[in-house]
Every structure is written in structure tokens, then in C-alpha cells.
Design a protein around this motif. Sequence first.
Motif, short mmCIF file in Angstrom:
data_model
loop_
_atom_site.label_atom_id
_atom_site.label_comp_id
_atom_site.label_asym_id
_atom_site.label_seq_id
_atom_site.Cartn_x
_atom_site.Cartn_y
_atom_site.Cartn_z
N SER A 72 34.40 41.68 56.55
CA SER A 72 35.67 41.62 57.28
C SER A 72 36.77 41.06 56.39
O SER A 72 36.53 40.22 55.52
CB SER A 72 35.53 40.74 58.54
OG SER A 72 35.41 39.38 58.17
N ALA A 73 37.99 41.52 56.66
CA ALA A 73 39.14 40.98 55.93
C ALA A 73 39.27 39.49 56.16
O ALA A 73 39.68 38.74 55.26
CB ALA A 73 40.41 41.71 56.37
N THR A 74 38.89 39.02 57.34
CA THR A 74 38.96 37.60 57.66
C THR A 74 38.18 36.77 56.67
O THR A 74 38.66 35.75 56.19
CB THR A 74 38.43 37.37 59.09
OG1 THR A 74 39.33 37.94 60.02
CG2 THR A 74 38.29 35.88 59.38
N ARG A 75 36.98 37.22 56.33
CA ARG A 75 36.15 36.43 55.43
C ARG A 75 36.31 36.80 53.96
O ARG A 75 35.98 35.99 53.09
CB ARG A 75 34.67 36.55 55.83
CG ARG A 75 34.33 35.90 57.16
CD ARG A 75 32.90 35.41 57.20
NE ARG A 75 32.67 34.31 56.29
CZ ARG A 75 31.47 33.76 56.07
NH1 ARG A 75 30.41 34.24 56.69
NH2 ARG A 75 31.33 32.75 55.22
N ASN A 76 36.78 38.01 53.68
CA ASN A 76 36.85 38.42 52.28
C ASN A 76 37.78 37.52 51.47
O ASN A 76 37.59 37.34 50.27
CB ASN A 76 37.29 39.87 52.15
CG ASN A 76 37.00 40.43 50.78
OD1 ASN A 76 35.89 40.30 50.27
ND2 ASN A 76 37.99 41.03 50.15
N ARG A 77 38.77 36.91 52.13
CA ARG A 77 39.67 35.99 51.43
C ARG A 77 38.92 34.79 50.87
O ARG A 77 39.35 34.18 49.89
CB ARG A 77 40.78 35.52 52.37
CG ARG A 77 41.73 36.62 52.81
CD ARG A 77 42.61 36.16 53.98
NE ARG A 77 43.38 34.99 53.62
CZ ARG A 77 43.52 33.91 54.40
NH1 ARG A 77 42.91 33.85 55.56
NH2 ARG A 77 44.26 32.90 54.00
N GLU A 78 37.77 34.45 51.46
CA GLU A 78 36.99 33.30 50.97
C GLU A 78 36.49 33.52 49.55
O GLU A 78 36.29 32.55 48.80
CB GLU A 78 35.78 33.06 51.89
CG GLU A 78 36.12 32.74 53.33
CD GLU A 78 34.87 32.71 54.20
OE1 GLU A 78 33.77 32.46 53.66
OE2 GLU A 78 34.99 32.94 55.42
N THR A 79 36.28 34.76 49.16
CA THR A 79 35.68 35.01 47.86
C THR A 79 36.63 34.71 46.71
O THR A 79 36.20 34.64 45.55
CB THR A 79 35.18 36.46 47.75
OG1 THR A 79 36.30 37.36 47.78
CG2 THR A 79 34.24 36.81 48.90
N ILE A 80 37.91 34.54 47.00
CA ILE A 80 38.87 34.20 45.95
C ILE A 80 38.49 32.87 45.30
O ILE A 80 38.70 32.68 44.09
CB ILE A 80 40.31 34.17 46.52
CG1 ILE A 80 41.33 34.11 45.38
CG2 ILE A 80 40.51 33.02 47.48
CD1 ILE A 80 42.76 34.26 45.86
N TYR A 81 37.91 31.95 46.06
CA TYR A 81 37.52 30.66 45.48
C TYR A 81 36.38 30.85 44.48
O TYR A 81 36.36 30.21 43.42
CB TYR A 81 37.11 29.67 46.58
CG TYR A 81 38.25 29.41 47.54
CD1 TYR A 81 39.33 28.62 47.16
CD2 TYR A 81 38.28 29.97 48.81
CE1 TYR A 81 40.39 28.40 48.02
CE2 TYR A 81 39.33 29.77 49.68
CZ TYR A 81 40.39 28.98 49.28
OH TYR A 81 41.45 28.78 50.12
N GLY A 82 35.46 31.74 44.79
CA GLY A 82 34.39 32.04 43.84
C GLY A 82 34.93 32.67 42.57
O GLY A 82 34.47 32.37 41.47
#
Length: 416
Positions: free
Chosen positions: A183-193
Motif C-alpha cells: 500500500s502507498a500508506t506503508r511504502n513511505r516507510e521504506t524511505i528510512y531503510g
Amino acid sequence: MAKGLHVPNEIGQLRRVCLHRPGDELLNLPPSELDRLLFEDVPFLEDAQAEHDAFAQTLRNQGVEVVYLEDLVAEAFDAMPSAREEFLDQYLAEAGIKGKILPAAIRERLGAIADNREFVKKTMAGLTKDEIDLPLVRSLPLDAVSRVESETNLAIDPMPNLYFTRDPFAVIGNGVNLNRMYSATRNRETIYGKYLFKYHPDYKDTTLYFRRDASFHAEGGDVLNINEHTIAVGISQRTQAAAIDVMAQNMFWDSDSKVDRILAFEIPNSRAFMHLDTVFTQIDVDKFTIYPAIMETLRVFELTPSLRSGEVSIREINDTLEHILAGALGIDQVKLIPCGGGDPIAAAREQWSDASNTLAVAPGKICVYARNTVTNDVLYKEGMDLLVIPSAELSRGRGGPRCMSMPFWRDDLPTG
């Protein structure tokens, strides 16, 4: 302990683990936005933090070094100051902000945070419009006006699922899948990785087997390290079969990877079974927890390198799950321990609160949620050493101890 990553299995002594302590992102979780932000309820932050602190302390008591995602990303920015501005450009570009004035106002608000850790935490928490200095609405372009006058008071969405650090990336051996999430909602989290593995002094040379700009979606909860040569990956609501083929292409012929076999488990496409690790986890050298209701629908495929370089061979394995797992582990037999003790109602209830989602600290020593009493009693009777953690609020996010943790270092298991 050595720098870098080393996770060749699911149960070897856990030495270092990455967590995220729930933060103000849970305060920016409006009831009207729950479905879109992938929550069923709003956790009480203070209790959720207390429960998470108990989880982290339980791990420390077992000799595990606990590192926090927010600290690691801040350390990456400390080491490479220019990375913070690069991150902010990308963060704003992916935040879905419309207009010209609002993005500029948000950039100014975030840029004014001098401390890198506080800056990272604020980007995770999201921003409300009340936190931003905006000019009068009549001076804004029409697309920004619609944003400002919309029903929600959010200027940038929070990332409330971030305390499930298992999913944005997955450590496999000495490398990482940096995921493109469902989901777009969670895909933003991967920027930290991305910035962790690009700039942090301890992790910047990590090999990536999957990238966040991939064409297909994949999530870390679907990846289990059976041993250094074999991984299991769920074909699920959150991970596409085509993504597993990408993993195979990148692992089988990479000199840093020892993986030469992938077992792809097709599970029902449902939020109730969103990842493989919500129905199936390893807890000892020869034992797994399992949600029994998936057994009737489970299909298993084996991916191996073809004799022709660059090609992948795929075959369906028509055998029992016990035989498949025993063969992968190189042992005579395994035991599958049913969630809920096999009782259909208890199994469904406790699978919903992640009774099958356990985190092994060492062989036979596992973290479990206190609320799953039926399953926990069965595990006790099977000789497991249970590290029981409180879970009234954390479980509202639909994830268990494995979901809340990303191992960075595990010991190898004895051979022979």
C-alpha cells in the motif's frame, strides 16, 4: 560485535535487533482515516509505549542489543549531513502534498528541527495543519485550498505501522530486501531503510536483493530464513509471485548470497493472513507454529537456479508440509504446533491476535503475546521457554513479536 548484518536462520541466538518505539504517529491516527492507514482501532499511546518498552527490555534481558530505527537513520544523517536534505526532498515528493505553498511551508517547518533524531521522529509522526504557518487561504492556489479546507487536519500522513519493523525491509543472510510495499500508506516507510543502508557507517555497504522502486510489491513479514541456503517466501496479499522471481534472480547469482533455494508458500489473499509469518513461524530446530486452517489451501513451489545461468527453475512440490520443511532443514522430521491447540474458535481468535507470530531469541526460546493463553499453554507443554510480553494495545495494529522486530544479527546454528 561485528558491523553489518548476519541473519542466516530464524532461531539462532539473537544478538542485535532493530525496533521502532511507537511515537506520536499514533496520536495522529484519526478514527475517520483508520481503513486508509491500515488500522482497526486507535491504540492508547502511553500503554503501547509501556508494552513496547517491556518487549525491548525482555530482549535486553536475554543479551540482545536493541537498536532503534529512528536512531539509526539519525546517525546516518550525522555521518553524512547532506543526506538529510536529500531525504527531505524525497520525503516531500512521496507525501502526496498538492500545491506550491503547503510543501514549502512543511519544508520550512521540518527544516527548522535542528536535532536529527527529532527530525526523523517528526517525519514519522506526520504533521497537522495546525503545526504549519500558512498564509491566508485566499492567497493559496486552488489545488492547495482544497487541501487546506479538506475534512482531515493532516498535512502529512503519519506512519502508524512503523513499529512493525519486520516489513519495510528484510535481512537475508548478509544482505537486504528493501521492499516496495503493498500500500502507498506503508511504502513511505521504506524511505528510512534506503537512507539507513545508503549512509549509515555500519550498514552502508549492504547488498540489496530487492529495491523499493521494483515493479512488484513485497513485504518482510513474508520472508523466513530457513537456513543460509533456503528461504521461505509467502505469496500473499502483500507479496506478489513476480516479486519472488526478482528475489531469486538477484540472490542466486550474487556472490554475496548463499541462497540457492526459495520455497514459495501460497497462502490465502486476506488481511487476516496478510503475511506468511502471521500463520507460520519457526520456534525450534524442529518445531513450527502454524494456523491449521491454512493447511487445506497451502501450495508450495520451489525455485532453484537453472543449469542455464540467469534462469530460474520452478516446480510445485506435492508433499506434506512436514516433509517439505524437514527436507529444507536437513532433519528427519518436524513438528507443527497448531495455534489455539487445534480448537477452531480459539485458533481463529488467537491467530487474529498473532499467536502464530513468534520471535525466537534462541532455539526453543520465544517471545509471545500474553493474550494468547490457549496457544501459550500448548507451547509450554511442548517444552518451549516463553518470554511473555504485554499486548493489549500493541496488538491493535495487527502484528505480533516477530512483526515488531527486524533481526540484524543471529548466531549460526551448529552443523552436524
